[in-house]
Design a protein around this motif. Structure first.
Motif, PDB file in Angstrom:
ATOM      1  N   ILE A 188       0.958  -0.976   0.270  1.00 37.54           N
ATOM      2  CA  ILE A 188      -0.040   0.297   0.033  1.00 37.54           C
ATOM      3  C   ILE A 188       1.195   0.992  -0.219  1.00 37.54           C
ATOM      4  CG2 ILE A 188      -1.474   1.226   1.173  1.00 37.54           C
ATOM      5  CD1 ILE A 188      -2.854  -0.947   1.845  1.00 37.54           C
ATOM      6  N   VAL A 189       2.196   1.485   0.728  1.00 32.82           N
ATOM      7  CA  VAL A 189       2.733   2.585   1.341  1.00 32.82           C
ATOM      8  C   VAL A 189       4.169   2.728  -0.081  1.00 32.82           C
ATOM      9  CG1 VAL A 189       4.925   3.190   1.663  1.00 32.82           C
ATOM     10  CG2 VAL A 189       3.581   1.803   3.219  1.00 32.82           C
ATOM     11  N   LEU A 190       3.812   1.143  -1.188  1.00 28.03           N
ATOM     12  CA  LEU A 190       4.460   1.959  -2.211  1.00 28.03           C
ATOM     13  C   LEU A 190       3.445   2.147  -3.358  1.00 28.03           C
ATOM     14  CD1 LEU A 190       6.710  -1.446  -2.649  1.00 28.03           C
ATOM     15  CD2 LEU A 190       8.119   0.552  -2.619  1.00 28.03           C
ATOM     16  N   TRP A 191       2.188   1.467  -3.341  1.00 26.65           N
ATOM     17  CA  TRP A 191       1.491   1.931  -4.114  1.00 26.65           C
ATOM     18  C   TRP A 191       0.768   3.639  -4.676  1.00 26.65           C
ATOM     19  CZ3 TRP A 191      -3.767   3.429  -3.339  1.00 26.65           C
ATOM     20  CH2 TRP A 191      -4.182   3.729  -5.193  1.00 26.65           C
ATOM     21  N   LEU A 192       1.212   4.279  -2.716  1.00 25.98           N
ATOM     22  CA  LEU A 192       0.649   5.767  -2.919  1.00 25.98           C
ATOM     23  C   LEU A 192       2.048   6.355  -3.123  1.00 25.98           C
ATOM     24  CD1 LEU A 192      -0.884   5.267   0.686  1.00 25.98           C
ATOM     25  CD2 LEU A 192      -1.964   6.316  -1.182  1.00 25.98           C
ATOM     26  N   LEU A 193       3.209   5.839  -2.844  1.00 28.00           N
ATOM     27  CA  LEU A 193       4.686   6.363  -2.912  1.00 28.00           C
ATOM     28  C   LEU A 193       4.644   6.381  -5.248  1.00 28.00           C
ATOM     29  CD1 LEU A 193       6.592   5.544  -0.225  1.00 28.00           C
ATOM     30  CD2 LEU A 193       5.200   7.712  -1.207  1.00 28.00           C
ATOM     31  N   ASP A 194       3.951   5.937  -5.545  1.00 24.22           N
ATOM     32  CA  ASP A 194       3.912   5.912  -7.039  1.00 24.22           C
ATOM     33  C   ASP A 194       4.995   4.939  -7.777  1.00 24.22           C
ATOM     34  OD1 ASP A 194       1.622   6.592  -7.997  1.00 24.22           O
ATOM     35  OD2 ASP A 194       2.068   8.594  -7.972  1.00 24.22           O
ATOM     36  N   ARG A 195       5.662   3.925  -6.791  1.00 26.29           N
ATOM     37  CA  ARG A 195       6.549   2.714  -6.705  1.00 26.29           C
ATOM     38  C   ARG A 195       6.180   1.306  -7.187  1.00 26.29           C
ATOM     39  NH1 ARG A 195      11.392   5.989  -6.258  1.00 26.29           N
ATOM     40  NH2 ARG A 195      11.503   7.221  -3.962  1.00 26.29           N
ATOM     41  N   ILE A 196       4.693   1.160  -7.434  1.00 26.30           N
ATOM     42  CA  ILE A 196       4.296  -0.072  -7.993  1.00 26.30           C
ATOM     43  C   ILE A 196       3.858   0.716  -9.456  1.00 26.30           C
ATOM     44  CG2 ILE A 196       2.808  -2.080  -8.288  1.00 26.30           C
ATOM     45  CD1 ILE A 196       2.965  -1.354  -4.924  1.00 26.30           C
TER      46      ILE A 196
END
Length: 60
Positions: free
Chosen positions: A52-60
């Motif tokens: 979820i954190v990676l998705w929110l930071l646009d890393r996924i």
């Protein structure tokens, strides 16, 4: 004519019996998964939080 009482008692008992069998099967499956995946619950939670954190930071 009212059709609410068209079910026989035997049919109603069969429906209740099937629901009870499904309920018992779900309880057994839940217990088996709890035994198998019990130690990994915190790891699964951590993986979900990281995703979820990676998705929110646009890393996924």
């Amino acid at each position: 004519m009212d059709s609410r009482a068209d079910l026989d008692v035997e049919t109603l008992l069969k429906v209740v019996l099937v629901l009870v069998v499904v309920w018992i099967a779900i309880e057994i499956l839940d217990a088996a998964l709890s035994i198998v995946l019990g130690p990994l619950k915190s790891v699964f939670g951590l993986v979900i939080v990281v995703l979820i954190v990676l998705w929110l930071l646009d890393r996924i």
